[in-house]
Scaffold this motif. Structure first.
Motif, PDB file in Angstrom:
ATOM      1  N   LEU A 240       0.848  -1.187   0.000  1.00 30.50           N
ATOM      2  CA  LEU A 240       0.000   0.000   0.000  1.00 30.50           C
ATOM      3  C   LEU A 240       0.885   1.238   0.000  1.00 30.50           C
ATOM      4  CD1 LEU A 240      -2.840   1.233   0.195  1.00 30.50           C
ATOM      5  CD2 LEU A 240      -2.609   1.127   2.685  1.00 30.50           C
ATOM      6  N   LEU A 241       0.687   2.089  -0.987  1.00 30.87           N
ATOM      7  CA  LEU A 241       1.435   3.333  -1.116  1.00 30.87           C
ATOM      8  C   LEU A 241       0.777   4.419  -0.272  1.00 30.87           C
ATOM      9  CD1 LEU A 241       3.813   4.674  -2.710  1.00 30.87           C
ATOM     10  CD2 LEU A 241       2.102   5.345  -4.415  1.00 30.87           C
ATOM     11  N   LEU A 242       1.590   5.130   0.507  1.00 33.42           N
ATOM     12  CA  LEU A 242       1.115   6.217   1.357  1.00 33.42           C
ATOM     13  C   LEU A 242       1.826   7.513   0.996  1.00 33.42           C
ATOM     14  CD1 LEU A 242       1.258   4.480   4.871  1.00 33.42           C
ATOM     15  CD2 LEU A 242      -0.730   4.642   3.348  1.00 33.42           C
ATOM     16  N   SER A 243       1.142   8.645   1.167  1.00 31.44           N
ATOM     17  CA  SER A 243       1.786   9.950   0.974  1.00 31.44           C
ATOM     18  C   SER A 243       1.283  10.918   2.033  1.00 31.44           C
ATOM     19  CB  SER A 243       1.490  10.511  -0.421  1.00 31.44           C
ATOM     20  OG  SER A 243       0.171  11.031  -0.489  1.00 31.44           O
ATOM     21  N   TRP A 244       2.094  11.949   2.312  1.00 34.45           N
ATOM     22  CA  TRP A 244       1.711  13.002   3.247  1.00 34.45           C
ATOM     23  C   TRP A 244       2.512  14.246   2.931  1.00 34.45           C
ATOM     24  CZ3 TRP A 244       4.621   8.751   4.312  1.00 34.45           C
ATOM     25  CH2 TRP A 244       5.914   8.948   4.815  1.00 34.45           C
ATOM     26  N   THR A 245       2.042  15.372   3.431  1.00 32.01           N
ATOM     27  CA  THR A 245       2.733  16.644   3.216  1.00 32.01           C
ATOM     28  C   THR A 245       3.691  16.903   4.365  1.00 32.01           C
ATOM     29  OG1 THR A 245       0.919  17.564   1.941  1.00 32.01           O
ATOM     30  CG2 THR A 245       2.459  19.134   2.907  1.00 32.01           C
ATOM     31  N   TYR A 246       4.941  17.207   4.002  1.00 28.86           N
ATOM     32  CA  TYR A 246       6.036  17.372   4.958  1.00 28.86           C
ATOM     33  C   TYR A 246       6.560  18.806   4.874  1.00 28.86           C
ATOM     34  CZ  TYR A 246      10.809  16.688   6.799  1.00 28.86           C
ATOM     35  OH  TYR A 246      11.985  16.779   7.498  1.00 28.86           O
ATOM     36  N   GLU A 247       6.796  19.416   6.024  1.00 27.62           N
ATOM     37  CA  GLU A 247       7.300  20.792   6.113  1.00 27.62           C
ATOM     38  C   GLU A 247       6.380  21.794   5.398  1.00 27.62           C
ATOM     39  OE1 GLU A 247       9.397  21.859   8.077  1.00 27.62           O
ATOM     40  OE2 GLU A 247      11.374  20.943   8.032  1.00 27.62           O
ATOM     41  N   GLY A 248       5.104  21.432   5.229  1.00 27.79           N
ATOM     42  CA  GLY A 248       4.126  22.333   4.653  1.00 27.79           C
ATOM     43  C   GLY A 248       4.212  22.531   3.161  1.00 27.79           C
ATOM     44  N   ASN A 249       5.229  21.953   2.493  1.00 26.24           N
ATOM     45  CA  ASN A 249       5.424  22.246   1.072  1.00 26.24           C
ATOM     46  C   ASN A 249       5.968  21.079   0.271  1.00 26.24           C
ATOM     47  OD1 ASN A 249       5.261  24.213  -1.043  1.00 26.24           O
ATOM     48  ND2 ASN A 249       7.491  24.309  -1.051  1.00 26.24           N
ATOM     49  N   TRP A 250       6.155  19.911   0.891  1.00 20.95           N
ATOM     50  CA  TRP A 250       6.746  18.786   0.190  1.00 20.95           C
ATOM     51  C   TRP A 250       5.903  17.537   0.428  1.00 20.95           C
ATOM     52  CZ3 TRP A 250      10.976  19.692  -2.846  1.00 20.95           C
ATOM     53  CH2 TRP A 250      11.620  20.913  -2.656  1.00 20.95           C
ATOM     54  N   THR A 251       5.846  16.704  -0.585  1.00 17.23           N
ATOM     55  CA  THR A 251       5.120  15.444  -0.470  1.00 17.23           C
ATOM     56  C   THR A 251       6.109  14.304  -0.269  1.00 17.23           C
ATOM     57  OG1 THR A 251       3.298  16.201  -1.867  1.00 17.23           O
ATOM     58  CG2 THR A 251       3.569  13.822  -1.630  1.00 17.23           C
ATOM     59  N   ARG A 252       5.912  13.529   0.774  1.00 18.21           N
ATOM     60  CA  ARG A 252       6.729  12.347   1.038  1.00 18.21           C
ATOM     61  C   ARG A 252       5.880  11.102   0.826  1.00 18.21           C
ATOM     62  NH1 ARG A 252      10.952  12.448   5.806  1.00 18.21           N
ATOM     63  NH2 ARG A 252      12.006  11.197   4.197  1.00 18.21           N
ATOM     64  N   MET A 253       6.532  10.024   0.420  1.00 20.46           N
ATOM     65  CA  MET A 253       5.820   8.790   0.128  1.00 20.46           C
ATOM     66  C   MET A 253       6.575   7.605   0.685  1.00 20.46           C
ATOM     67  SD  MET A 253       4.669   9.553  -3.836  1.00 20.46           S
ATOM     68  CE  MET A 253       3.109   8.683  -3.730  1.00 20.46           C
ATOM     69  N   THR A 254       5.839   6.570   1.057  1.00 15.61           N
ATOM     70  CA  THR A 254       6.444   5.316   1.485  1.00 15.61           C
ATOM     71  C   THR A 254       5.482   4.191   1.135  1.00 15.61           C
ATOM     72  OG1 THR A 254       7.611   4.232   3.306  1.00 15.61           O
ATOM     73  CG2 THR A 254       5.490   5.228   3.814  1.00 15.61           C
ATOM     74  N   ARG A 255       5.969   2.962   1.205  1.00 17.68           N
ATOM     75  CA  ARG A 255       5.144   1.812   0.870  1.00 17.68           C
ATOM     76  C   ARG A 255       5.089   0.834   2.050  1.00 17.68           C
ATOM     77  NH1 ARG A 255       4.929   0.337  -4.505  1.00 17.68           N
ATOM     78  NH2 ARG A 255       7.108   0.906  -4.714  1.00 17.68           N
TER      79      ARG A 255
END
Length: 259
Positions: A240-255
């Motif tokens: 399952l791929l996950l994403s979230w917003t980091y530092e208010g301006n960047w998208t991070r992803m993990t699986r």
């Protein structure tokens, strides 16, 4: 209900492993687009795409309407289709849900927590959250015991399919676990929670929440937000791929990997 269907969902808590360190490099989050006095809320806030065929999907996009002097905001949802063509994706707005009407009627903003094509009923399900929890609509509305033509009142616990605090997330069917999963953010600085449908029905009953992933916040913005899950990247449901917003301006992803 088959034996496999009744037993398999309970294995998820035992089989769930801590996600492997498989982060991708961060990328800038989506930008806003202004058109005729309407501001498209950044894509990272929008619900994920729900596939309805091999080449077409739908998603509910939150739109902010503002005055020329930017003295106030009004928010409504716009139902959109996205079609994958050889020339590139084509997005069309096919309907509007006016939040001003919903405010008068005391309803939630349907679709703001996403949608899914229910594999058991072949009906589109739309989700929304309020202060008390998560609510469900199709062409009628879940009241807490059955579907009714009248929507439940906003902030009414009786109409919830899940009672909890929600910010962003997604609800989808997992072919691996053969039941529905709900993956969501509900607390700062940003922790993914996971629940699963105990009886294989989207309206419940649902398991207790478990921690899926505790994302690490940055220093400039001490919390993460806009957490989403993307089940379409693995049709087997084993990852399952996950994403979230980091530092208010960047998208991070993990699986996340399941066994």
């Amino acid at each position: 209900m088959s034996k496999a269907r009744s037993q398999r969902p309970f294995e998820i808590e035992r089989l769930l492993r801590w996600p492997e360190a498989e982060d991708w490099d961060t990328v800038p989050a989506g930008r806003r687009a202004v058109d005729n006095g309407e501001l498209g809320v950044e894509g990272r806030e929008a619900a994920c795409i729900t596939p309805i065929s091999a080449t077409t999907g739908i998603f509910v996009a939150p739109i902010a309407v503002f005055t020329k002097k930017i003295t106030g905001w009004d928010l409504y949802n716009s139902l959109c289709t996205i079609e994958a063509l050889d020339s590139g994706p084509v997005i069309k707005r096919i309907g509007l849900t006016d939040a001003r009407r919903q405010e008068r009627d005391g309803e939630v903003n349907w679709g703001k927590f996403g949608s899914l094509l229910n594999p058991h009923t072949n009906l589109l399900n739309f989700f929304a959250h309020d202060k008390t929890g998560l609510k469900l609509a199709q062409w009628t509305f879940w009241s807490g015991t059955s579907f009714h033509p009248t929507a439940p009142a906003r902030d009414s616990v009786a109409g919830n399919i899940i009672t909890d605090s929600f910010s962003t997330g997604d609800l989808f069917y997992s072919p691996h676990f053969r039941t529905f999963l709900c993956v969501y953010f509900n607390a700062l600085p940003g922790t993914f929670r996971l629940r699963y449908a105990l009886e294989g029905r989207v309206e419940g009953k649902w398991s207790e929440a478990m921690e899926l992933l505790d994302t690490e916040a940055g220093t400039k913005v001490p919390y993460n937000f806009a957490g989403h899950a993307y089940p379409g990247y693995d049709e087997s449901g084993k990852t399952l791929l996950l994403s979230w917003t980091y530092e208010g301006n960047w998208t991070r992803m993990t699986r996340v990997r399941f066994e």
